[in-house]
Design a protein around this motif. Structure first.
Motif, PDB file in Angstrom:
ATOM      1  N   UNK A 103     -80.591  -3.665  76.145  1.00  0.00           N
ATOM      2  CA  UNK A 103     -80.595  -3.986  77.504  1.00  0.00           C
ATOM      3  C   UNK A 103     -79.393  -4.318  78.178  1.00  0.00           C
ATOM      4  N   UNK A 104     -78.439  -4.994  77.196  1.00  0.00           N
ATOM      5  CA  UNK A 104     -77.126  -5.602  77.596  1.00  0.00           C
ATOM      6  C   UNK A 104     -76.390  -4.509  77.709  1.00  0.00           C
ATOM      7  N   UNK A 105     -76.602  -3.591  76.989  1.00  0.00           N
ATOM      8  CA  UNK A 105     -75.393  -2.362  77.037  1.00  0.00           C
ATOM      9  C   UNK A 105     -75.598  -1.392  78.405  1.00  0.00           C
ATOM     10  N   UNK A 106     -76.745  -1.562  79.083  1.00  0.00           N
ATOM     11  CA  UNK A 106     -76.770  -0.598  79.996  1.00  0.00           C
ATOM     12  C   UNK A 106     -75.729  -0.620  81.116  1.00  0.00           C
ATOM     13  N   UNK A 107     -75.154   0.585  81.325  1.00  0.00           N
ATOM     14  CA  UNK A 107     -73.808   0.539  82.358  1.00  0.00           C
ATOM     15  C   UNK A 107     -72.609   0.103  81.857  1.00  0.00           C
ATOM     16  N   UNK A 108     -72.578  -0.432  80.456  1.00  0.00           N
ATOM     17  CA  UNK A 108     -71.233  -0.542  79.896  1.00  0.00           C
ATOM     18  C   UNK A 108     -70.647   0.629  79.083  1.00  0.00           C
ATOM     19  N   UNK A 109     -69.516   0.763  78.989  1.00  0.00           N
ATOM     20  CA  UNK A 109     -68.916   1.551  77.953  1.00  0.00           C
ATOM     21  C   UNK A 109     -69.169   1.166  76.439  1.00  0.00           C
ATOM     22  N   UNK A 110     -69.589   2.159  75.829  1.00  0.00           N
ATOM     23  CA  UNK A 110     -69.860   2.003  74.432  1.00  0.00           C
ATOM     24  C   UNK A 110     -69.145   2.898  73.490  1.00  0.00           C
ATOM     25  N   UNK A 111     -68.710   2.546  72.312  1.00  0.00           N
ATOM     26  CA  UNK A 111     -68.006   3.297  71.439  1.00  0.00           C
ATOM     27  C   UNK A 111     -68.854   3.580  70.259  1.00  0.00           C
ATOM     28  N   UNK A 112     -69.134   4.885  69.767  1.00  0.00           N
ATOM     29  CA  UNK A 112     -70.151   5.390  68.795  1.00  0.00           C
ATOM     30  C   UNK A 112     -69.100   5.890  67.705  1.00  0.00           C
ATOM     31  N   UNK A 113     -69.488   5.753  66.400  1.00  0.00           N
ATOM     32  CA  UNK A 113     -68.947   6.173  65.248  1.00  0.00           C
ATOM     33  C   UNK A 113     -70.249   7.179  64.804  1.00  0.00           C
ATOM     34  N   UNK A 114     -69.853   8.482  64.579  1.00  0.00           N
ATOM     35  CA  UNK A 114     -70.880   9.285  64.067  1.00  0.00           C
ATOM     36  C   UNK A 114     -70.301  10.106  62.817  1.00  0.00           C
ATOM     37  N   UNK A 115     -71.365  10.893  62.247  1.00  0.00           N
ATOM     38  CA  UNK A 115     -70.927  11.430  60.890  1.00  0.00           C
ATOM     39  C   UNK A 115     -69.588  12.036  60.851  1.00  0.00           C
ATOM     40  N   UNK A 116     -69.068  12.228  59.706  1.00  0.00           N
ATOM     41  CA  UNK A 116     -67.693  13.035  59.649  1.00  0.00           C
ATOM     42  C   UNK A 116     -66.718  12.100  60.321  1.00  0.00           C
ATOM     43  N   UNK A 117     -66.921  10.743  60.563  1.00  0.00           N
ATOM     44  CA  UNK A 117     -65.688  10.085  61.065  1.00  0.00           C
ATOM     45  C   UNK A 117     -65.671  10.363  62.574  1.00  0.00           C
ATOM     46  N   UNK A 118     -66.358  10.674  63.311  1.00  0.00           N
ATOM     47  CA  UNK A 118     -66.167  11.177  64.717  1.00  0.00           C
ATOM     48  C   UNK A 118     -66.294  10.184  65.421  1.00  0.00           C
ATOM     49  N   UNK A 119     -65.378   9.790  66.433  1.00  0.00           N
ATOM     50  CA  UNK A 119     -65.444   8.760  67.293  1.00  0.00           C
ATOM     51  C   UNK A 119     -65.442   8.910  68.778  1.00  0.00           C
ATOM     52  N   UNK A 120     -66.743   8.777  69.538  1.00  0.00           N
ATOM     53  CA  UNK A 120     -66.659   9.166  70.867  1.00  0.00           C
ATOM     54  C   UNK A 120     -67.176   7.844  71.688  1.00  0.00           C
ATOM     55  N   UNK A 121     -66.617   7.895  73.081  1.00  0.00           N
ATOM     56  CA  UNK A 121     -67.026   6.725  73.881  1.00  0.00           C
ATOM     57  C   UNK A 121     -67.949   7.172  75.174  1.00  0.00           C
ATOM     58  N   UNK A 122     -68.861   6.332  75.572  1.00  0.00           N
ATOM     59  CA  UNK A 122     -69.765   7.078  76.791  1.00  0.00           C
ATOM     60  C   UNK A 122     -70.139   5.723  77.717  1.00  0.00           C
ATOM     61  N   UNK A 123     -70.764   5.845  78.516  1.00  0.00           N
ATOM     62  CA  UNK A 123     -71.308   4.790  79.364  1.00  0.00           C
ATOM     63  C   UNK A 123     -72.872   4.863  78.835  1.00  0.00           C
ATOM     64  N   UNK A 124     -73.387   3.680  78.580  1.00  0.00           N
ATOM     65  CA  UNK A 124     -74.684   3.729  77.785  1.00  0.00           C
ATOM     66  C   UNK A 124     -75.626   3.720  79.156  1.00  0.00           C
ATOM     67  N   UNK A 125     -76.667   4.538  79.178  1.00  0.00           N
ATOM     68  CA  UNK A 125     -77.678   4.397  80.218  1.00  0.00           C
ATOM     69  C   UNK A 125     -78.981   4.060  79.828  1.00  0.00           C
ATOM     70  N   UNK A 126     -79.531   4.543  78.831  1.00  0.00           N
ATOM     71  CA  UNK A 126     -80.830   4.199  78.288  1.00  0.00           C
ATOM     72  C   UNK A 126     -81.143   4.735  76.940  1.00  0.00           C
ATOM     73  N   UNK A 127     -82.483   4.249  76.402  1.00  0.00           N
ATOM     74  CA  UNK A 127     -83.088   4.752  75.339  1.00  0.00           C
ATOM     75  C   UNK A 127     -84.399   5.057  75.367  1.00  0.00           C
ATOM     76  N   UNK A 128     -84.959   6.041  74.385  1.00  0.00           N
ATOM     77  CA  UNK A 128     -86.457   6.396  74.531  1.00  0.00           C
ATOM     78  C   UNK A 128     -87.240   5.317  73.815  1.00  0.00           C
TER      79      UNK A 128
END
Length: 131
Positions: free
Chosen positions: A71-96
């Motif tokens: 809930x605290x992440x909503x609207x904030x920029x979030x940095x994700x680390x995915x498989x194979x060492x891929x780093x992406x950033x995005x603005x968090x919206x929601x989860x199911x």
């Protein structure tokens, strides 16, 4: 200029089964489900809860903290680390409901920016955000 009409969204309603008396909803206080409920003890009585109740209470506290962090992440920029060492950033919206997917916007990937995206939680190794 007319304002656009909003379409009402139906809300699912959970109805409990009829109680043992046929009129109430829910379960009998002395039924088989009552055995699963921990007994309320008075403060200062000195009795300890069984280990499975302590574990359940700890799991509930951890789940609540995790959901509050989402809930605290909503609207904030979030940095994700995915498989194979891929780093992406995005603005968090929601989860199911099952927390199986994250809905994000402005996903910045190594090959470009995606306006809207769903990230599968099974693809995410870690994520972080600043408050």
């Amino acid at each position: 200029m007319q304002t656009p009409r909003t379409i009402p969204v139906p809300v699912p309603v959970l109805r409990l089964p009829r109680g043992p008396d046929g009129f109430s909803r829910g379960f009998a206080p002395d039924g088989r489900r009552a055995l699963l409920r921990p007994k309320a003890t008075e403060v200062g009585e000195g009795t300890q809860d069984p280990p499975e109740f302590q574990e359940q209470r700890a799991r509930a506290a951890l789940r609540e903290r995790y959901l509050r962090s989402l809930l605290a992440m909503v609207g904030h920029p979030v940095s994700f680390t995915l498989h194979e060492g891929v780093h992406v950033t995005a603005q968090f919206g929601a989860t199911d409901l099952d927390v199986a997917n994250f809905y994000v916007s402005q996903l910045q990937t190594p090959i470009g920016v995606q306006a809207e995206a769903l990230l599968r939680c099974s693809d995410i190794i870690s994520y972080s955000f600043k408050l």
